[in-house]
Write an enzyme that holds these catalytic residues in place. Structure first.
Site, PDB file in Angstrom:
ATOM      1  N   GLY A  33       0.820  -1.203   0.000  1.00  0.00           N
ATOM      2  CA  GLY A  33       0.000   0.000   0.000  1.00  0.00           C
ATOM      3  C   GLY A  33       0.854   1.254   0.000  1.00  0.00           C
ATOM      4  O   GLY A  33       2.020   1.221  -0.401  1.00  0.00           O
ATOM      5  N   HIS A  39       4.555   2.606  -7.928  1.00  0.00           N
ATOM      6  CA  HIS A  39       3.639   1.456  -7.973  1.00  0.00           C
ATOM      7  C   HIS A  39       2.759   1.507  -9.236  1.00  0.00           C
ATOM      8  O   HIS A  39       2.464   0.478  -9.835  1.00  0.00           O
ATOM      9  CB  HIS A  39       2.716   1.462  -6.751  1.00  0.00           C
TER      10      HIS A  39
END
Ligand code: PAF
Length: 286
Positions: A33, A39
């Site tokens: 996360g 990402h």
């Protein structure tokens, strides 16, 4: 397609089975996360290579040491889901610790010795055992055709490649180059811990790596002299405390004596900027 968000192993398996029944190639991007542009680059690469993309979001407790930042590690699930939606992710798996570790965290381990014991592994004992264990679990649940990891965690992707080869896991590992800020700082979820002053100092990691690469491109063949360049550059910066500066074989991470055209070499550094530990690396031979 709508983003599906699930928690249980059964729901992941159902969603993946549906995707496969529709003829899709399944890709996985494992994350903890606190998603950032790095990402998103992994997700885009996964979409290009696979077509159907699952992202796991799990702050894995077993890869944190007792004095590390597990409790303060950023948890930003709502923001992460919005980013996944915008990036066209098909499935987010956000499990609880008891889903991932049904018998508790010390029940079963996966170890990749030697590669796990040097560099990051020496500074963070047990770290790669936690990484290998959780990644094998993620692979077992999702059974992806391919999985994408960032080159910023250079040693991590080598540990995972070794585990996949040794355990004959039918997944293709893809490594995506590091995404950097315009001033060279590698994107990392931990950058958000940095004060503005520390953020300025943190660029020295990439600065040192770039100097080392320039020296090699300029004909330097002594790995010790390249290590010295890394050390001198980083240690010259206030509020940055060097942990390691290594010049190693890019496949085995064995320490090199000489740089030659037949050996792929990588420079790897780790340092504390204030209280935040950052890592970075750069190929010396590409
Ligand atoms: O790179 C990370 O974010 C983590 O180490 C990983 C691969 C998701 C395992 O927890």
């Amino acid at each position: 397609m709508r983003l599906e968000v699930v928690e249980s192993v059964a729901d992941v398996r159902r969603a993946v089975a549906e995707a496969r029944a529709g003829g899709r190639v399944v890709g996985l991007v494992p994350t903890m996360g606190a998603l950032h542009a790095g990402h998103i680059r992994l997700i885009e690469r996964c979409r290009d290579e696979a077509g159907w993309v699952a992202v796991s979001i799990f702050v894995n407790p077993t890869q944190f040491g007792p004095n590390e930042d597990l409790t303060r590690y950023p948890r930003t699930l709502d923001d992460d889901l919005a980013r996944c939606r915008d990036a066209g992710v098909d499935l987010v798996w956000a499990p609880t610790p008891s889903t991932v570790y049904p018998s508790g965290p010390n029940s079963t381990w996966v170890e990749v010795p030697v590669l796990s014991d040097i560099l990051e592994g020496a500074s963070r004992p047990g770290h790669f055992r936690g990484v290998a264990t959780v990644v094998l679990k993620l692979f077992e649940v999702v059974r992806p055709d391919l999985a994408v990891f960032g080159q910023k965690d250079y040693q991590q992707q080598l540990v995972i490649r070794r585990m996949v080869a040794d355990l004959h896991i039918p997944v293709r590992i893809v490594t995506e180059p590091t995404v950097r800020e315009p001033d060279g700082l590698a994107l990392s979820s931990r950058n958000r811990y940095l004060s503005p002053d520390e953020r300025g100092s943190a660029t020295i990691l990439h600065g040192a790596l770039a100097r080392a690469r320039d020296a090699v491109r300029g004909g330097e063949t002594s790995a010790n002299r390249v290590r010295q360049i890394l050390r001198n550059t980083i240690e010259s910066t206030g509020s940055v405390r060097l942990d390691y500066a290594e010049v190693a074989d890019a496949d085995t991470l064995e320490s090199l004596e000489r740089l030659d055209p037949h050996t792929r070499a990588v420079a790897l550094v780790a340092a504390r900027v204030g209280s935040t530990r950052l890592i970075d690396n750069l190929s010396l031979t590409d």
